[in-house]
Design an enzyme around this catalytic site. Structure first.
Site, mmCIF file in Angstrom:
data_model
loop_
_atom_site.group_PDB
_atom_site.id
_atom_site.type_symbol
_atom_site.label_atom_id
_atom_site.label_comp_id
_atom_site.label_asym_id
_atom_site.label_seq_id
_atom_site.Cartn_x
_atom_site.Cartn_y
_atom_site.Cartn_z
ATOM 1 C CD GLN A 104 -12.745 -27.327 -13.679
ATOM 2 O OE1 GLN A 104 -11.822 -27.726 -13.647
ATOM 3 N NE2 GLN A 104 -12.587 -26.747 -12.934
ATOM 4 C CG HIS A 122 -12.650 -30.410 -18.695
ATOM 5 N ND1 HIS A 122 -13.003 -30.095 -17.425
ATOM 6 C CD2 HIS A 122 -11.515 -29.457 -19.025
ATOM 7 C CE1 HIS A 122 -11.744 -29.447 -17.112
ATOM 8 N NE2 HIS A 122 -11.631 -28.914 -17.779
ATOM 9 C CB CYS A 155 -18.362 -42.945 -41.670
ATOM 10 S SG CYS A 155 -16.794 -41.628 -41.002
ATOM 11 C CB THR A 201 -13.552 -26.196 -9.304
ATOM 12 O OG1 THR A 201 -12.508 -27.128 -9.936
ATOM 13 C CG2 THR A 201 -12.747 -24.924 -9.116
HETATM 14 C C1 BV8 Z 1 -4.213 -31.014 -20.976
HETATM 15 C C2 BV8 Z 1 -13.620 -34.645 -19.063
HETATM 16 C C3 BV8 Z 1 -2.303 -31.597 -21.680
HETATM 17 C C4 BV8 Z 1 -14.906 -35.875 -18.150
HETATM 18 C C5 BV8 Z 1 -12.494 -34.278 -16.931
HETATM 19 C C6 BV8 Z 1 0.689 -33.065 -12.850
HETATM 20 C C7 BV8 Z 1 0.039 -31.301 -12.310
HETATM 21 C C8 BV8 Z 1 -0.523 -30.837 -13.880
HETATM 22 C C9 BV8 Z 1 -0.961 -31.062 -15.096
HETATM 23 C C10 BV8 Z 1 -1.563 -32.797 -14.734
HETATM 24 C C11 BV8 Z 1 -0.978 -33.582 -14.239
HETATM 25 N N1 BV8 Z 1 -1.184 -35.041 -14.924
HETATM 26 C C12 BV8 Z 1 -1.432 -35.294 -15.575
HETATM 27 C C13 BV8 Z 1 -1.306 -33.644 -15.605
HETATM 28 C C14 BV8 Z 1 -3.313 -33.500 -16.917
HETATM 29 C C15 BV8 Z 1 -4.638 -33.821 -16.233
HETATM 30 C C16 BV8 Z 1 -4.671 -33.163 -14.948
HETATM 31 O O1 BV8 Z 1 -4.833 -31.858 -14.581
HETATM 32 N N2 BV8 Z 1 -4.495 -34.232 -14.329
HETATM 33 C C17 BV8 Z 1 -4.762 -33.955 -12.624
HETATM 34 C C18 BV8 Z 1 -6.010 -35.233 -12.223
HETATM 35 C C19 BV8 Z 1 -3.818 -33.863 -11.627
HETATM 36 N N3 BV8 Z 1 -4.911 -32.282 -17.201
HETATM 37 C C20 BV8 Z 1 -5.272 -33.197 -18.808
HETATM 38 O O2 BV8 Z 1 -5.547 -34.287 -18.573
HETATM 39 C C21 BV8 Z 1 -5.755 -31.824 -19.072
HETATM 40 N N4 BV8 Z 1 -5.249 -31.875 -20.955
HETATM 41 O O3 BV8 Z 1 -3.595 -30.880 -19.762
HETATM 42 O O4 BV8 Z 1 -3.901 -31.418 -22.238
HETATM 43 C C22 BV8 Z 1 -1.612 -32.048 -23.058
HETATM 44 C C23 BV8 Z 1 -0.882 -30.328 -24.493
HETATM 45 C C24 BV8 Z 1 -1.092 -30.981 -25.823
HETATM 46 C C25 BV8 Z 1 -1.352 -31.959 -25.668
HETATM 47 C C26 BV8 Z 1 -2.313 -32.582 -25.643
HETATM 48 C C27 BV8 Z 1 -1.821 -33.071 -24.113
HETATM 49 C C28 BV8 Z 1 -7.433 -32.056 -19.466
HETATM 50 C C29 BV8 Z 1 -7.984 -31.742 -18.445
HETATM 51 C C30 BV8 Z 1 -9.839 -32.507 -18.527
HETATM 52 C C31 BV8 Z 1 -10.144 -33.846 -17.743
HETATM 53 N N5 BV8 Z 1 -11.315 -34.015 -18.039
HETATM 54 N N6 BV8 Z 1 -13.605 -34.184 -17.289
HETATM 55 C C32 BV8 Z 1 -15.739 -35.983 -18.186
HETATM 56 O O5 BV8 Z 1 -16.581 -34.509 -17.386
HETATM 57 O O6 BV8 Z 1 -16.620 -37.222 -17.556
HETATM 58 S S1 BV8 Z 1 -11.897 -33.493 -16.088
HETATM 59 C C33 BV8 Z 1 -12.748 -33.826 -14.614
HETATM 60 O O7 BV8 Z 1 -12.857 -33.475 -13.513
HETATM 61 C C34 BV8 Z 1 -14.895 -32.950 -15.339
HETATM 62 O O8 BV8 Z 1 -14.451 -31.918 -16.067
HETATM 63 C C35 BV8 Z 1 -14.712 -31.675 -13.434
HETATM 64 O O9 BV8 Z 1 -14.715 -30.433 -14.440
HETATM 65 C C36 BV8 Z 1 -13.006 -31.712 -13.822
HETATM 66 C C37 BV8 Z 1 -12.923 -30.944 -12.129
HETATM 67 O O10 BV8 Z 1 -14.004 -31.418 -11.096
HETATM 68 P P1 BV8 Z 1 -14.742 -30.716 -10.134
HETATM 69 O O11 BV8 Z 1 -15.060 -29.916 -11.272
HETATM 70 O O12 BV8 Z 1 -13.247 -30.005 -9.665
HETATM 71 O O13 BV8 Z 1 -14.737 -31.489 -9.582
HETATM 72 P P2 BV8 Z 1 -14.803 -32.378 -8.268
HETATM 73 O O14 BV8 Z 1 -16.025 -33.231 -7.878
HETATM 74 O O15 BV8 Z 1 -12.994 -32.513 -8.353
HETATM 75 O O16 BV8 Z 1 -15.199 -30.892 -7.239
HETATM 76 C C38 BV8 Z 1 -16.269 -30.443 -6.708
HETATM 77 C C39 BV8 Z 1 -16.097 -29.314 -5.386
HETATM 78 O O17 BV8 Z 1 -17.455 -28.407 -5.186
HETATM 79 C C40 BV8 Z 1 -15.446 -30.300 -4.281
HETATM 80 O O18 BV8 Z 1 -14.870 -29.204 -3.678
HETATM 81 C C41 BV8 Z 1 -16.568 -30.044 -3.430
HETATM 82 O O19 BV8 Z 1 -16.527 -29.482 -2.650
HETATM 83 C C42 BV8 Z 1 -17.211 -28.259 -4.204
HETATM 84 N N7 BV8 Z 1 -19.075 -29.021 -3.642
HETATM 85 C C43 BV8 Z 1 -19.635 -29.390 -4.094
HETATM 86 N N8 BV8 Z 1 -20.883 -29.424 -3.057
HETATM 87 C C44 BV8 Z 1 -21.154 -27.846 -3.439
HETATM 88 C C45 BV8 Z 1 -19.547 -27.139 -3.784
HETATM 89 N N9 BV8 Z 1 -19.289 -26.647 -4.056
HETATM 90 C C46 BV8 Z 1 -19.835 -25.190 -3.313
HETATM 91 N N10 BV8 Z 1 -21.429 -25.102 -3.600
HETATM 92 C C47 BV8 Z 1 -21.962 -26.981 -3.603
HETATM 93 N N11 BV8 Z 1 -23.349 -27.170 -2.447
#
Ligand code: BV8
Length: 256
Positions: A104, A122, A155, A201
């Site tokens: 991701q 992503h 463009c 994640t």
């Molecule tokens: C889509 C780009 C449909 C930006 C990103 C309800 C239910 C299901 C789905 C949805 C819903 N409501 C809306 C949706 C859809 C939505 C979604 O899932 N929303 C969520 C918030 C509910 N999804 C979408 O919109 C996706 N598209 O569904 O399209 C569609 C189909 C057809 C036609 C049109 C549309 C698109 C999703 C992509 C969004 N873009 N990023 C950017 O990166 O700048 S998401 C963003 O979050 C990042 O990419 C990131 O990677 C991703 C997930 O976050 P994590 O990587 O998990 O990072 P986070 O900080 O959250 O967690 C880190 C973890 O690591 C923590 O748990 C921490 O404890 C741990 N950690 C920390 N240090 C360590 C560690 N672990 C181990 N070792 C360490 N040292």
């Protein structure tokens, strides 16, 4: 029933039939100094997701979005892959086609560590694309801070104005269907020999957070390696609450 967390650093027993599918999130890059999203002081703090990571936010204020992504591009200048990235590249070298990495992350650190069988679900922070013409996404490491959004040269040559955007999948945007199809093929090929490992994640964003369900649906084994219990932790057979830099090399040590 929540899955008990391992306390020692477990090692995976792989066979010559094992297919390993790995999903990584921002946590695997945390020890490289890349900020995660949802931690205190993370990327989303001070930025509303809908303002900086959505198509509507980009239309509303492209300069704000370009500032957000430019800051992150600048931040990548002095980060490097860590032991967890390297362990996954080494595992790919051993397993070949029986290995697939889905990330991701948009930081490019897996490719930097030598991984090749990588799906950047992503997008990629170091690529931009035109919002109008069909020019393919291109490498763009430029940091845009001058308060002017970058424009498409092709463009311009054709006499129209078109703003460039980061080659990132924003919320509400579809994931590349080819990526999803490739993952689906790999899960089916693995079947009961599939081992799915999610690393660093929070299990909040879909469709990535549903990969564990796809793995379970074919009878695969599922592992979570994360600093804390993720949103979907209960759907994993094994949960290792440990930082990736220590747990990932240990997990794949036996596959050495
Ligand atoms: C889509 C780009 C449909 C930006 C990103 C309800 C239910 C299901 C789905 C949805 C819903 N409501 C809306 C949706 C859809 C939505 C979604 O899932 N929303 C969520 C918030 C509910 N999804 C979408 O919109 C996706 N598209 O569904 O399209 C569609 C189909 C057809 C036609 C049109 C549309 C698109 C999703 C992509 C969004 N873009 N990023 C950017 O990166 O700048 S998401 C963003 O979050 C990042 O990419 C990131 O990677 C991703 C997930 O976050 P994590 O990587 O998990 O990072 P986070 O900080 O959250 O967690 C880190 C973890 O690591 C923590 O748990 C921490 O404890 C741990 N950690 C920390 N240090 C360590 C560690 N672990 C181990 N070792 C360490 N040292």
């Amino acid at each position: 029933m929540s899955t008990p967390a391992s306390t020692s650093l477990p090692t995976l027993a792989l066979t010559e039939r094992s297919h390993v599918l790995v999903l990584t999130g921002a946590g695997i890059s945390a020890e490289s100094g890349v900020p995660t999203f949802r931690a205190i002081g993370g990327l989303w703090e001070g930025n509303r997701v809908e303002d900086v990571a959505s198509p509507a936010g980009f239309v509303r204020d492209p300069l704000l979005v370009w500032r957000f992504y430019s800051e992150r591009r600048a931040g990548l200048a002095d980060v490097a892959p860590n032991a967890a990235h390297r362990a996954l590249a080494a595992l790919e070298a051993r397993l070949g086609e029986r290995f697939l990495l889905v990330t991701q992350n948009v930081d490019g650190l897996h490719v930097g560590a030598g991984s090749a069988r990588v799906i950047e679900l992503h997008g990629n922070l170091m690529q931009s694309r035109c919002t109008v013409c069909d020019r393919p996404p291109f490498e763009d490491r430029q940091v845009y801070r001058a308060g002017v959004a970058p424009m498409c040269g092709r463009c311009k040559a054709a006499g129209r104005d078109a703003v460039l955007r980061p080659h990132i999948v924003w919320f509400g945007e579809a994931i590349d269907g080819e990526h999803l199809a490739r993952i689906e093929r790999f899960v089916r090929a693995g079947g009961r020999d599939l081992v799915f490992v999610a690393i660093g994640t929070s299990g909040v964003v879909y469709p990535a957070a549903a990969l564990v369900d796809a793995a379970r649906s074919v009878g695969g084994r599922t592992w979570l390696v994360n600093a804390e219990r993720s949103d979907n932790a209960d759907r994993f057979d094994h949960v290792v609450l440990e930082r990736a830099g220590a747990a990932v090399p240990a997990l794949f040590a036996a596959a050495a």
